[in-house]
Scaffold this motif. Structure first.
Motif, mmCIF file in Angstrom:
data_model
loop_
_atom_site.group_PDB
_atom_site.id
_atom_site.type_symbol
_atom_site.label_atom_id
_atom_site.label_comp_id
_atom_site.label_asym_id
_atom_site.label_seq_id
_atom_site.Cartn_x
_atom_site.Cartn_y
_atom_site.Cartn_z
ATOM 1 N N ALA A 71 0.839 -1.194 0.000
ATOM 2 C CA ALA A 71 0.000 0.000 0.000
ATOM 3 C C ALA A 71 0.876 1.248 0.000
ATOM 4 O O ALA A 71 2.000 1.244 0.511
ATOM 5 C CB ALA A 71 -0.922 -0.010 1.221
ATOM 6 N N VAL A 72 0.336 2.324 -0.582
ATOM 7 C CA VAL A 72 1.040 3.607 -0.632
ATOM 8 C C VAL A 72 0.190 4.630 0.119
ATOM 9 O O VAL A 72 -1.000 4.785 -0.168
ATOM 10 C CB VAL A 72 1.278 4.073 -2.068
ATOM 11 N N VAL A 73 0.790 5.315 1.079
ATOM 12 C CA VAL A 73 0.074 6.293 1.893
ATOM 13 C C VAL A 73 0.828 7.612 1.837
ATOM 14 O O VAL A 73 2.024 7.670 2.154
ATOM 15 C CB VAL A 73 -0.058 5.824 3.355
ATOM 16 N N ALA A 74 0.138 8.654 1.413
ATOM 17 C CA ALA A 74 0.749 9.988 1.373
ATOM 18 C C ALA A 74 0.788 10.561 2.785
ATOM 19 O O ALA A 74 -0.213 10.547 3.506
ATOM 20 C CB ALA A 74 -0.060 10.903 0.458
ATOM 21 N N THR A 75 1.962 11.061 3.186
ATOM 22 C CA THR A 75 2.136 11.650 4.513
ATOM 23 C C THR A 75 2.715 13.055 4.382
ATOM 24 O O THR A 75 3.449 13.333 3.434
ATOM 25 C CB THR A 75 3.073 10.790 5.378
ATOM 26 N N PRO A 76 2.405 13.937 5.317
ATOM 27 C CA PRO A 76 2.934 15.301 5.246
ATOM 28 C C PRO A 76 4.377 15.408 5.687
ATOM 29 O O PRO A 76 5.039 16.426 5.417
ATOM 30 C CB PRO A 76 2.012 16.069 6.195
ATOM 31 N N ALA A 77 4.873 14.386 6.394
ATOM 32 C CA ALA A 77 6.246 14.410 6.896
ATOM 33 C C ALA A 77 6.637 13.004 7.291
ATOM 34 O O ALA A 77 5.773 12.152 7.532
ATOM 35 C CB ALA A 77 6.346 15.344 8.106
ATOM 36 N N PRO A 78 7.940 12.704 7.367
ATOM 37 C CA PRO A 78 8.354 11.381 7.856
ATOM 38 C C PRO A 78 8.083 11.268 9.347
ATOM 39 O O PRO A 78 7.881 12.262 10.049
ATOM 40 C CB PRO A 78 9.857 11.355 7.547
ATOM 41 N N GLY A 79 8.069 10.045 9.824
ATOM 42 C CA GLY A 79 7.906 9.824 11.253
ATOM 43 C C GLY A 79 6.489 9.910 11.759
ATOM 44 O O GLY A 79 6.268 10.170 12.942
ATOM 45 N N CYS A 80 5.504 9.698 10.884
ATOM 46 C CA CYS A 80 4.110 9.708 11.335
ATOM 47 C C CYS A 80 3.835 8.461 12.184
ATOM 48 O O CYS A 80 4.256 7.357 11.824
ATOM 49 C CB CYS A 80 3.158 9.746 10.150
ATOM 50 N N SER A 81 3.125 8.629 13.290
ATOM 51 C CA SER A 81 2.843 7.517 14.187
ATOM 52 C C SER A 81 1.381 7.551 14.619
ATOM 53 O O SER A 81 0.730 8.601 14.547
ATOM 54 C CB SER A 81 3.745 7.582 15.423
ATOM 55 N N PRO A 82 0.845 6.428 15.077
ATOM 56 C CA PRO A 82 -0.569 6.385 15.487
ATOM 57 C C PRO A 82 -0.847 7.292 16.683
ATOM 58 O O PRO A 82 -0.053 7.330 17.627
ATOM 59 C CB PRO A 82 -0.795 4.918 15.847
ATOM 60 N N LEU A 83 -1.942 7.993 16.629
ATOM 61 C CA LEU A 83 -2.390 8.747 17.787
ATOM 62 C C LEU A 83 -2.793 7.758 18.879
ATOM 63 O O LEU A 83 -3.581 6.859 18.648
ATOM 64 C CB LEU A 83 -3.589 9.623 17.417
ATOM 65 N N GLY A 84 -2.211 7.894 20.041
ATOM 66 C CA GLY A 84 -2.541 7.002 21.148
ATOM 67 C C GLY A 84 -1.531 5.904 21.389
ATOM 68 O O GLY A 84 -1.636 5.179 22.373
ATOM 69 N N GLY A 85 -0.555 5.741 20.502
ATOM 70 C CA GLY A 85 0.461 4.724 20.747
ATOM 71 C C GLY A 85 0.601 3.743 19.610
ATOM 72 O O GLY A 85 -0.211 3.684 18.691
ATOM 73 N N GLY A 86 1.646 2.918 19.698
ATOM 74 C CA GLY A 86 2.048 2.072 18.589
ATOM 75 C C GLY A 86 1.036 1.081 18.082
ATOM 76 O O GLY A 86 1.025 0.767 16.899
ATOM 77 N N HIS A 87 0.162 0.540 18.943
ATOM 78 C CA HIS A 87 -0.838 -0.420 18.467
ATOM 79 C C HIS A 87 -2.245 0.074 18.745
ATOM 80 O O HIS A 87 -3.195 -0.684 18.600
ATOM 81 C CB HIS A 87 -0.629 -1.781 19.135
ATOM 82 N N ALA A 88 -2.372 1.345 19.113
ATOM 83 C CA ALA A 88 -3.676 1.881 19.501
ATOM 84 C C ALA A 88 -4.212 2.881 18.495
ATOM 85 O O ALA A 88 -5.084 3.683 18.816
ATOM 86 C CB ALA A 88 -3.577 2.531 20.882
ATOM 87 N N GLY A 89 -3.691 2.841 17.262
ATOM 88 C CA GLY A 89 -4.134 3.793 16.257
ATOM 89 C C GLY A 89 -5.609 3.649 15.934
ATOM 90 O O GLY A 89 -6.154 2.544 15.923
ATOM 91 N N GLU A 90 -6.260 4.775 15.655
ATOM 92 C CA GLU A 90 -7.698 4.761 15.387
ATOM 93 C C GLU A 90 -8.001 5.233 13.968
ATOM 94 O O GLU A 90 -7.180 5.885 13.321
ATOM 95 C CB GLU A 90 -8.424 5.658 16.393
ATOM 96 N N PHE A 91 -9.199 4.886 13.521
ATOM 97 C CA PHE A 91 -9.689 5.306 12.213
ATOM 98 C C PHE A 91 -10.651 6.476 12.396
ATOM 99 O O PHE A 91 -11.335 6.605 13.402
ATOM 100 C CB PHE A 91 -10.429 4.164 11.522
ATOM 101 N N ASP A 92 -10.714 7.322 11.368
ATOM 102 C CA ASP A 92 -11.726 8.366 11.275
ATOM 103 C C ASP A 92 -12.336 8.215 9.884
ATOM 104 O O ASP A 92 -11.776 8.672 8.897
ATOM 105 C CB ASP A 92 -11.091 9.749 11.452
ATOM 106 N N GLY A 93 -13.477 7.511 9.812
ATOM 107 C CA GLY A 93 -14.009 7.144 8.508
ATOM 108 C C GLY A 93 -13.095 6.133 7.857
ATOM 109 O O GLY A 93 -12.725 5.120 8.458
ATOM 110 N N ASP A 94 -12.679 6.419 6.617
ATOM 111 C CA ASP A 94 -11.762 5.526 5.916
ATOM 112 C C ASP A 94 -10.319 5.988 6.009
ATOM 113 O O ASP A 94 -9.449 5.509 5.273
ATOM 114 C CB ASP A 94 -12.169 5.420 4.435
#
Length: 348
Positions: free
Chosen positions: A301-324
């Motif tokens: 998969a390819v994901v566009a990011t605004p900067a390197p080092g993006c991480s999940p909000l809330g911690g490494g395995h606690a990332g959440e979705f907002d819609g899709d």
């Protein structure tokens, strides 16, 4: 009786006394003749929602007892006044337990923070109307907390915490007070197998297909895999091998990768970064999109990011979705990233 391992509980049993209360002889005889053979002081009536029986009389028992032939068992005498009032946990109580009940470890005091971490630590079954039943007493050499439990199977998964980065989780059989240290039917990532059992696992939630989703993670909180429980059966996910491969190839700082997990939506996204050891900066990424309902994934998969080092909000395995989209923190700012359509990131 406290068992030698220190993990099994024991029922606190109050002194057996004769109940001879004027106007309550019938209740006293009932309690005395219960098949348990151990009783505390007389149980006060709770404040339930009153029901009216066929004779038109109000039933003042707790709502979960109404319609049965039972009365509240006797109160267990306090071993420590800081703990809540609790009742003898007689076997028939388990027949009335369902998802509306709670199982929790309660502890009081700070111990000496060297050889013990609290003064008293006990496991309680709590009814929908707040009555506490003492299930087990634990020693205080380590903190214990309920990760999850299954009232139908009368089994709980209990985390043992002593401040270390790897927290052992034990399967605890509530009726027999026995432990299973190596549970999971080999469904759990090998990264989480420590000496003596399993560590760093947590329940995520129920999927639409009825399976219960769990996650395993490393000492930094990054996901090492996901797996499922279906009653007494445990099922591994195919993505665990992919995460293991990413770790071997250097897309991990420890044993796992960042993860966004949505049990209700049946989806997950995993992200690994390769840090060039010569220059100490991120030079490559890998994104994995996982369909949890059919256990299939795309590893390119390819994901566009605004900067390197993006991480999940809330911690490494606690990332959440907002819609899709997934919610990520990039350079201290929250962004919505699209792992499916390659649209531009949006600041949250």
């Amino acid at each position: 009786m406290r068992l030698p391992s220190g993990d099994e509980g024991r029922f606190p049993v109050g002194a057996l006394i004769a109940i001879a209360l004027v106007g309550a002889a019938a209740y006293g005889a009932y309690w005395f003749l219960t098949d348990q053979g151990y009783l505390g002081t007389a149980a006060p009536t709770a404040s339930p929602t009153a029901a009216v029986d066929a004779a038109g009389e109000q039933d003042s028992r707790p709502e979960w007892l109404q319609g049965t032939d039972h009365v509240l068992p006797a109160v267990v005498p306090h071993e420590d006044d800081r703990m809540p009032d609790s009742y003898v946990l007689q076997p028939w109580v388990w027949d009335l337990v369902d998802e509306d009940w709670e199982l929790a470890v309660l502890r009081v005091g700070e111990g000496d923070q060297y050889t013990w971490f609290s003064d008293v630590q006990e496991l309680y079954l709590i009814s929908p109307t707040g009555e506490h039943f003492t299930v087990a007493e634990f020693d205080t050499t380590i903190d214990r907390d309920v990760v999850h439990w299954d009232p139908a199977l009368t089994v709980a998964w209990i985390k043992r915490s002593d401040g270390s980065e790897w927290e052992q989780v034990i399967e605890f059989e509530l009726l027999t007070q026995t432990n299973t240290y190596d549970f999971g039917d080999s469904a759990i990532s090998t990264a989480n197998r420590i000496e003596g059992g399993i560590a760093n696992v947590d329940v995520v939630g129920a999927q639409p297909d009825g399976l219960e989703l769990w996650v395993s993670y490393d000492a930094n909180g990054a996901a090492t895999g996901v797996f499922w429980r279906d009653g007494e059966t445990w099922k591994p996910s195919l993505v665990q091998d992919e995460i293991r491969r990413m770790v071997v190839q250097g897309f991990s700082r420890d044993r796992g990768v960042d993860a966004w997990i949505d049990a209700e939506g049946g989806r997950a996204v995993f992200h690994g970064e390769y840090i060039d050891p010569d220059i100490g900066t991120v030079t490559d990424h890998q994104w994995v999109v996982h369909d949890l309902l059919v256990d299939s994934f795309e590893d390119d998969a390819v994901v566009a990011t605004p900067a390197p080092g993006c991480s999940p909000l809330g911690g490494g395995h606690a990332g959440e979705f907002d819609g899709d989209r997934i919610v990520a923190v990039c350079d201290g700012t929250e962004w919505l990233l699209d792992p499916y359509e390659l649209t531009e990131p949006e600041q949250r």
